[in-house]
Design an enzyme around this catalytic site. Structure first.
Site, PDB file in Angstrom:
ATOM      1  N   HIS A 136       0.868  -1.164   0.000  1.00  0.00           N
ATOM      2  CA  HIS A 136       0.000   0.000   0.000  1.00  0.00           C
ATOM      3  C   HIS A 136       0.901   1.208   0.000  1.00  0.00           C
ATOM      4  O   HIS A 136       2.051   1.125   0.387  1.00  0.00           O
ATOM      5  CB  HIS A 136      -0.968   0.017   1.183  1.00  0.00           C
ATOM      6  CG  HIS A 136      -0.315  -0.063   2.517  1.00  0.00           C
ATOM      7  ND1 HIS A 136      -0.115   1.034   3.314  1.00  0.00           N
ATOM      8  CD2 HIS A 136       0.211  -1.108   3.167  1.00  0.00           C
ATOM      9  CE1 HIS A 136       0.484   0.655   4.417  1.00  0.00           C
ATOM     10  NE2 HIS A 136       0.710  -0.634   4.363  1.00  0.00           N
TER      11      HIS A 136
ATOM     12  N   ARG B  63     -11.912  12.851  17.047  1.00  0.00           N
ATOM     13  CA  ARG B  63     -10.524  13.227  17.329  1.00  0.00           C
ATOM     14  C   ARG B  63     -10.357  14.741  17.176  1.00  0.00           C
ATOM     15  O   ARG B  63     -10.893  15.328  16.252  1.00  0.00           O
ATOM     16  CB  ARG B  63      -9.574  12.540  16.347  1.00  0.00           C
ATOM     17  CG  ARG B  63      -9.523  11.045  16.512  1.00  0.00           C
ATOM     18  CD  ARG B  63      -8.642  10.432  15.449  1.00  0.00           C
ATOM     19  NE  ARG B  63      -9.137  10.707  14.122  1.00  0.00           N
ATOM     20  CZ  ARG B  63      -8.383  10.684  13.033  1.00  0.00           C
ATOM     21  NH1 ARG B  63      -7.099  10.422  13.117  1.00  0.00           N
ATOM     22  NH2 ARG B  63      -8.911  10.925  11.856  1.00  0.00           N
TER      23      ARG B  63
END
Ligand code: FE2
Length: 615
Positions: free
Chosen positions: A13, A453
């Site tokens: 990835h 967050r």
């Protein structure tokens, strides 16, 4: 005579390419930024082209091309794993093999083809953890150091301890697949309903909401953590060897039910699991660091591999004092393997000297493409877009800071694009960290997400200890530190009640300090320190913001919407500016205001948002 080495990382990835010339990292970029496909794992053709262009090279002029791992070793590992788990692993084996046979085993041919068959010299292959280790040590300011690499898996190894001295590195000890701290963390990422290989950062952000009530259970049943930091996993709880998921039904039974479905409500179980796996990870990292110190006797440590992006663990490691100093490769994941592989060839294989003179060889991560005012103006004029050209930097910074002070959100595009996962002030969205509504505004109107967050703060390096309990610079946003006590608020009974709300968004929106948008529920922050040598104009922008407000901290989040790779070109930035509700866009010295732009129709915006899959 110059020596040019092209490093390539691909097929897992985050494919990337990097160019090292005479030992200097001249260029590095991830393929996703060019193709606009997040974590693009295809061969990094565009990134390779960019690196050659930045270095002013044709493929014939390259001295070496190097790939960041050894595909035959990886093939060997896949084959053996599948055979060991036959017949249950047959389905994933059949899915993986066509790709392996088609491209990975014919890699040299693939690489030559991507270089238009104009590169005739050798293609080298470095070990996966050698590449990570090289990216950490050779890019560090240290003449000698211990090295720790931690990731999911590369070839057979999942972690390595080594040392670096001068222009050589050596791996002393490795942990072998399937026993892996990275895969253990990823298994919990999956189980808590986040995407493996990108949601780990979210799991880390979720941890402060929970209690580590499962930590002992994890250590007792799932992972036998040895005193030296190595671990042995009980594979009956996992499914990554044989199947297509990360965890097995046995793990579901242990934690009282199936994995959380992506996007489903986050429950206390996930928060507690996040806190638990974070605690286990921190303990493993500390033990491995102690072993590295014992084995090498070194005073400094270099870190790389995907787990090194766990900035909470990094903060604890630093404060533990096991090492006096640490350097973390900012592109710690596999993209950084491209840089490491190229540096490995230069120093280790070609025995070229290395100057560890304290200079930042990663150049603040500004290793990607930049765009001149001339190019930007040609684009804006060509499209008839309205903007103000502020040739005088002081005037530009004054207007930009003024916009932030008045509560506006600014898209900031300046200099060379960042290499690695974080936006560090070249392709960033900025806002006033003191503003109580800024967190909600940025999440809902700009990023199109509802996040539990907080955002990350950027602080003037000279002011860092005024705001954070941090005693050294963190230019790559890789260390978490607490907000200073005197800035924290005493919470009212009503707010304390709100902090128990099952809806995490309500909890994160309780202002806990004078810098509400960047303070997490446990009073921590993912700090980036900004200095003039690395950050230039971005530093001066912060200075101007401080001149206007007395505050040397702002919010910095990556310039993208949810699921979109960070913007690369002025065109990408303009599209994102129009598609979101940013108020101001600064493209080098060109300042664009939303009020002067055409409004996108609802259909146009929906089309833009739909072009990226939520991550
Ligand atoms: Fe890796």
């Amino acid at each position: 005579m110059s020596l040019s080495i092209l490093g390539i990382s691909a097929f897992y990835h985050d494919s990337a390419a990097a160019l090292v010339q005479d030992g200097q990292i001249v260029a590095a970029a991830q393929e996703e930024r060019f193709t606009r496909i997040k974590h693009d794992h295809n061969f990094p053709k565009h990134a390779v082209d960019y690196c050659l262009q930045e270095g002013g090279l044709t493929p014939e002029q390259l001295d070496y091309v190097v790939f960041y791992d050894k595909p035959f070793l990886k093939f060997d590992r896949l084959l053996e794993t599948y055979l060991a788990y036959a017949p249950s692993g047959f389905r994933s084996f059949m899915m993986a093999m066509p790709l392996w046979l088609k491209t990975k085993l014919h890699l040299p041919r693939e690489i030559r083809k991507a270089l238009d068959d104009r590169y005739r010299k050798r293609i080298a292959f470095t070990g996966h953890h050698e590449s990570h280790a090289a990216s950490a040590f050779f890019a560090s300011p240290f003449a000698a150091a211990a090295i720790l690499t931690l990731d999911g898996v590369g070839e057979w190894d999942t972690a390595a301890i080594g040392w670096g001295k001068g222009n050589q590195i050596k791996l002393l000890k490795t942990l072998r697949f399937p026993h892996s701290l990275g895969l253990l963390y990823s298994a919990f990422t999956y189980f808590c309903g986040f995407k493996v290989n990108s949601g780990e950062y979210k799991l880390m952000g979720l941890a402060p909401y929970g209690e580590p009530r499962y930590a002992d259970l994890i250590l007792e049943k799932l992972a036998d953590l040895k005193p030296d930091g190595s671990l042995a996993l009980d594979l009956s709880y996992f499914d990554y060897c044989a199947g297509l998921t990360m965890t097995s039904p046995k793990l579901e039974r242990l934690f009282g039910g199936p994995p959380r479905a992506p996007e489903a409500m986050i429950t206390q179980r996930e928060m507690d699991l996040a806190a638990s796996i974070q605690k286990v990870t921190e303990e493993a990292v500390l033990r491995m660091a102690r072993t590295a110190r014992q084995l090498t006797g070194a005073r400094a440590l270099c870190l790389a591999g995907g787990v090194a992006l766990n900035c909470v663990a990094n903060g604890k490691l630093l404060r533990s004092g096991i090492f006096e100093d640490i350097f973390i490769q900012p592109a710690a994941g596999d993209a950084g393997g491209a840089v490491g592989a190229a540096l490995f060839v230069h120093h280790q294989l070609l025995d070229q000297p290395r100057a560890a003179n304290g200079a930042d060889t990663m150049r603040g991560a500004g290793l990607g493409p930049s765009y001149s005012n001339e190019k930007i103006r040609r684009f804006l004029d060509g499209r008839g877009i309205r903007y103000q050209f502020l040739a005088d930097e002081a005037e530009l910074l004054q207007a930009t800071a003024q916009a932030m002070v008045s509560g506006q959100v600014v898209g900031w595009f300046h200099g060379r694009m960042e290499f690695g996962p974080r936006a560090l002030g070249a392709r960033s969205i900025l806002g006033d960290a003191r503003n109580e509504t800024m967190q909600a505004t940025m999440n809902l109107r700009i990023k199109f997400r509802e996040s539990f967050r907080p955002f990350a703060p950027c602080v003037l390096e000279e002011d860092m200890s005024q705001y954070f309990e941090l005693d050294r610079p963190s230019p790559y946003m890789l260390l978490v530190a607490d907000v200073r006590k005197e800035l924290r608020h005493e919470l009212s009974p009503a707010q304390l009640q709100l902090m128990k709300d099952p809806d995490l968004r309500k909890r994160v929106n309780v202002p806990r300090s004078t810098l509400p948008a960047i303070t997490h529920v446990d009073m921590s922050a993912r700090v980036q320190t900004v200095d003039e040598a690395r950050h230039g104009r971005y530093y001066r922008l912060l200075k101007e913001f401080k001149r206007q407000t007395g505050c040397g901290v702002i919010i910095n989040t990556s310039f993208n919407i949810r699921g979109e790779p960070i913007v690369c070109t002025p065109q990408d930035a303009y599209r994102c500016f129009l598609g979101s509700e940013m108020d101001v866009l600064v493209l080098e010295n060109c300042l664009l205001r939303r009020s002067e732009q055409p409004a996108l129709s609802a259909a146009e915006r929906a089309q833009y948002l739909a072009s990226f899959k939520p991550d």
